[in-house]
Design a protein around this motif. Structure first.
Motif, PDB file in Angstrom:
ATOM      1  N   ARG A 233     -28.983  26.027  13.760  1.00 57.04           N
ATOM      2  CA  ARG A 233     -30.626  25.538  14.071  1.00 57.04           C
ATOM      3  C   ARG A 233     -30.766  23.969  14.403  1.00 57.04           C
ATOM      4  O   ARG A 233     -31.464  23.285  13.596  1.00 57.04           O
ATOM      5  CB  ARG A 233     -31.219  25.751  12.501  1.00 57.04           C
ATOM      6  CG  ARG A 233     -31.382  27.178  12.107  1.00 57.04           C
ATOM      7  CD  ARG A 233     -31.762  27.440  10.825  1.00 57.04           C
ATOM      8  NE  ARG A 233     -32.150  28.741  10.543  1.00 57.04           N
ATOM      9  CZ  ARG A 233     -32.313  29.412   9.353  1.00 57.04           C
ATOM     10  NH1 ARG A 233     -32.530  28.465   8.391  1.00 57.04           N
ATOM     11  NH2 ARG A 233     -32.851  30.750   9.199  1.00 57.04           N
ATOM     12  N   GLY A 234     -29.636  23.697  15.185  1.00 53.11           N
ATOM     13  CA  GLY A 234     -29.595  22.412  15.692  1.00 53.11           C
ATOM     14  C   GLY A 234     -29.134  21.244  14.689  1.00 53.11           C
ATOM     15  O   GLY A 234     -29.327  20.045  14.972  1.00 53.11           O
ATOM     16  N   ARG A 235     -28.554  21.686  13.703  1.00 51.50           N
ATOM     17  CA  ARG A 235     -28.095  20.747  12.461  1.00 51.50           C
ATOM     18  C   ARG A 235     -26.708  21.229  11.947  1.00 51.50           C
ATOM     19  O   ARG A 235     -26.347  22.116  12.409  1.00 51.50           O
ATOM     20  CB  ARG A 235     -29.021  20.629  11.272  1.00 51.50           C
ATOM     21  CG  ARG A 235     -30.469  20.311  11.275  1.00 51.50           C
ATOM     22  CD  ARG A 235     -31.223  20.375  10.040  1.00 51.50           C
ATOM     23  NE  ARG A 235     -30.785  21.444   9.137  1.00 51.50           N
ATOM     24  CZ  ARG A 235     -31.200  21.460   8.073  1.00 51.50           C
ATOM     25  NH1 ARG A 235     -31.831  20.256   7.432  1.00 51.50           N
ATOM     26  NH2 ARG A 235     -30.969  22.519   7.208  1.00 51.50           N
ATOM     27  N   PRO A 236     -25.910  20.141  11.630  1.00 52.12           N
ATOM     28  CA  PRO A 236     -24.796  20.669  10.916  1.00 52.12           C
ATOM     29  C   PRO A 236     -24.830  21.856  10.037  1.00 52.12           C
ATOM     30  O   PRO A 236     -25.696  21.620   9.177  1.00 52.12           O
ATOM     31  CB  PRO A 236     -24.085  19.342  10.192  1.00 52.12           C
ATOM     32  CG  PRO A 236     -24.679  18.008  10.996  1.00 52.12           C
ATOM     33  CD  PRO A 236     -26.329  18.856  11.230  1.00 52.12           C
ATOM     34  N   THR A 237     -23.996  22.581   9.998  1.00 53.14           N
ATOM     35  CA  THR A 237     -23.998  23.679   9.209  1.00 53.14           C
ATOM     36  C   THR A 237     -23.805  23.438   7.804  1.00 53.14           C
ATOM     37  O   THR A 237     -23.239  22.385   7.485  1.00 53.14           O
ATOM     38  CB  THR A 237     -22.835  24.670   9.562  1.00 53.14           C
ATOM     39  OG1 THR A 237     -21.403  24.111   9.569  1.00 53.14           O
ATOM     40  CG2 THR A 237     -23.028  25.646  10.716  1.00 53.14           C
TER      41      THR A 237
ATOM     42  N   GLY B 119     -34.062  24.481   6.551  1.00 48.55           N
ATOM     43  CA  GLY B 119     -33.897  23.661   7.935  1.00 48.55           C
ATOM     44  C   GLY B 119     -34.380  24.162   9.086  1.00 48.55           C
ATOM     45  O   GLY B 119     -33.697  24.079  10.105  1.00 48.55           O
TER      46      GLY B 119
ATOM     47  N   GLY C  41     -29.904  25.976  19.375  1.00 45.83           N
ATOM     48  CA  GLY C  41     -29.587  25.452  18.181  1.00 45.83           C
ATOM     49  C   GLY C  41     -28.300  25.865  17.530  1.00 45.83           C
ATOM     50  O   GLY C  41     -28.115  25.429  16.277  1.00 45.83           O
TER      51      GLY C  41
ATOM     52  N   ASN D  29     -36.386  20.732  20.202  1.00 47.99           N
ATOM     53  CA  ASN D  29     -36.262  21.111  19.183  1.00 47.99           C
ATOM     54  C   ASN D  29     -36.381  22.656  18.911  1.00 47.99           C
ATOM     55  O   ASN D  29     -37.485  23.161  19.280  1.00 47.99           O
ATOM     56  CB  ASN D  29     -37.417  20.478  18.137  1.00 47.99           C
ATOM     57  CG  ASN D  29     -37.173  20.895  16.795  1.00 47.99           C
ATOM     58  OD1 ASN D  29     -36.779  21.925  16.295  1.00 47.99           O
ATOM     59  ND2 ASN D  29     -37.997  20.088  15.961  1.00 47.99           N
TER      60      ASN D  29
ATOM     61  N   LEU E 247     -22.581  24.063  14.040  1.00 43.43           N
ATOM     62  CA  LEU E 247     -23.878  23.835  14.256  1.00 43.43           C
ATOM     63  C   LEU E 247     -24.704  24.911  13.913  1.00 43.43           C
ATOM     64  O   LEU E 247     -24.452  26.234  14.517  1.00 43.43           O
ATOM     65  CB  LEU E 247     -23.881  23.453  15.920  1.00 43.43           C
ATOM     66  CG  LEU E 247     -25.330  23.035  16.180  1.00 43.43           C
ATOM     67  CD1 LEU E 247     -25.683  21.557  15.573  1.00 43.43           C
ATOM     68  CD2 LEU E 247     -25.291  22.888  17.656  1.00 43.43           C
TER      69      LEU E 247
ATOM     70  N   VAL F 127     -21.955  19.723   5.723  1.00 39.23           N
ATOM     71  CA  VAL F 127     -22.836  18.757   4.971  1.00 39.23           C
ATOM     72  C   VAL F 127     -22.351  18.903   3.323  1.00 39.23           C
ATOM     73  O   VAL F 127     -21.954  17.797   2.892  1.00 39.23           O
ATOM     74  CB  VAL F 127     -24.237  19.235   4.984  1.00 39.23           C
ATOM     75  CG1 VAL F 127     -24.995  17.946   4.108  1.00 39.23           C
ATOM     76  CG2 VAL F 127     -24.694  18.984   6.674  1.00 39.23           C
TER      77      VAL F 127
ATOM     78  N   TYR G 230     -31.143  22.933   1.837  1.00 37.77           N
ATOM     79  CA  TYR G 230     -30.789  22.938   3.106  1.00 37.77           C
ATOM     80  C   TYR G 230     -30.682  24.001   4.090  1.00 37.77           C
ATOM     81  O   TYR G 230     -31.098  23.990   5.190  1.00 37.77           O
ATOM     82  CB  TYR G 230     -29.601  22.000   2.889  1.00 37.77           C
ATOM     83  CG  TYR G 230     -28.909  21.313   4.401  1.00 37.77           C
ATOM     84  CD1 TYR G 230     -29.426  20.399   4.923  1.00 37.77           C
ATOM     85  CD2 TYR G 230     -28.049  22.348   4.990  1.00 37.77           C
ATOM     86  CE1 TYR G 230     -28.787  19.880   6.160  1.00 37.77           C
ATOM     87  CE2 TYR G 230     -27.391  21.708   6.355  1.00 37.77           C
ATOM     88  CZ  TYR G 230     -27.914  20.513   6.897  1.00 37.77           C
ATOM     89  OH  TYR G 230     -27.510  20.093   7.886  1.00 37.77           O
TER      90      TYR G 230
END
Length: 302
Positions: free
Chosen positions: A103-107, A49, A242, A2, A101, A111, A45
């Protein structure tokens, strides 16, 4: 791994300041269920995040180095992070860096869609100045409050992040000199890092000489942060850093390794870190947080 686990590299004092910043950000962002709910969800978000929280930490650490701590620091700490978050949302858009991508999540635009992401970035920037004006002007004298607003505004504009991003877009496929590359990043990345330190110094009532020393520190840390970023783009793994590894090279962007090579980039990173530490040496033990953050920026894994 993470990406947020890299906070474990920081000592307990800075860890507690991360939690302080997180709580303040959550408190100042609009609730997700308030209208317009979709916009507010996108804002939250983008900000909540994860992330290194380097800029709020620099606000706190600069003030602490001068023996100052109060709730008045929360506003500038949040303001710089809101500006940073807005810049990431806009940088990730297809018209800019086109990244999926963060921070390890979809931008954010993946979303919520591009239109809502643009609005979320706009709203985060506005909220930063509203927060800084409301809280800072209420808790400091007017001259200091106005100076803080000027510092943040300058860091965002044509001489700061926006100008740096424009230079970055124009540099794709070009061969920059090291001086040109460092100027670009001093604007795009370094300006807000310098503003973070300046805001903490202003809140603490720093004299002119101390402000200059802290600005030298911040300039070096800002460039060191970017050199490390460029090294990680070559050596890092997407799951760890990330974001998409190797994206700068794929986009034919000039980077420190592409211009001077990896070994010289590492040497430049050490040089910048030494400059940063030397600038704050006169502050003694009070500058422990600033020293820790300079080393973190240079040795982080994401």
């Amino acid at each position: 791994m993470n990406p947020n686990s890299d906070h474990a590299e920081l000592g307990p004092a800075l860890q507690s300041l991360i939690q302080r910043a997180e709580q303040a950000l959550d408190r100042h962002l609009p609730p997700a269920d308030h209208s317009p709910a979709e916009l507010h969800r996108a804002m939250r978000y983008a900000v909540l995040g994860g992330g290194k929280r380097l800029r709020p930490l620099l606000v706190y650490a600069a003030a602490h180095a001068l023996g100052h701590d109060s709730t008045a620091l929360d506003a500038p700490a949040c303001a710089v992070e809101l500006i940073h978050a807005y810049s990431l949302v806009h940088d990730d858009l297809p018209a800019m860096d086109d990244d999926a991508l963060r921070r390890g999540r979809p931008t954010c635009h993946i979303v919520f869609g591009e239109a809502m992401a643009i609005l979320a970035g706009d709203a985060l920037q506005a909220l930063a100045f509203e927060l800084l004006a409301d809280d800072t002007l209420r808790q400091t004298d007017a001259t200091t409050g106005i100076a803080m607003l000027q510092v943040l505004g300058r860091a965002c504009g044509a001489e700061g992040m926006a100008g740096g991003q424009a230079l970055d877009l124009a540099a794709v496929g070009q061969r920059l000199s090291l001086t040109e590359l460092e100027h670009m990043h001093a604007c795009k990345t370094g300006a807000l890092i310098r503003a973070s330190v300046q805001l903490g110094a202003l809140a603490a009532g720093a004299d002119t000489n101390t402000q200059k020393a802290l600005d030298h520190y911040a300039h070096a840390v800002g460039l060191a942060f970017q050199v490390r970023d460029d090294i990680l783009d070559v050596e890092g793994e997407s799951a760890v850093i990330g974001k998409t590894a190797g994206k700068d090279a794929a986009a034919d962007k000039p980077t420190f390794p592409s211009i001077i090579g990896l070994d010289a980039s590492r040497a430049r990173l050490r040089e910048l870190t030494d400059h940063a530490l030397a600038a704050i040496a006169p502050l003694g033990n009070h500058a422990g947080g600033l020293r820790e953050l300079a080393l973190y920026a240079a040795h982080r894994h994401y």
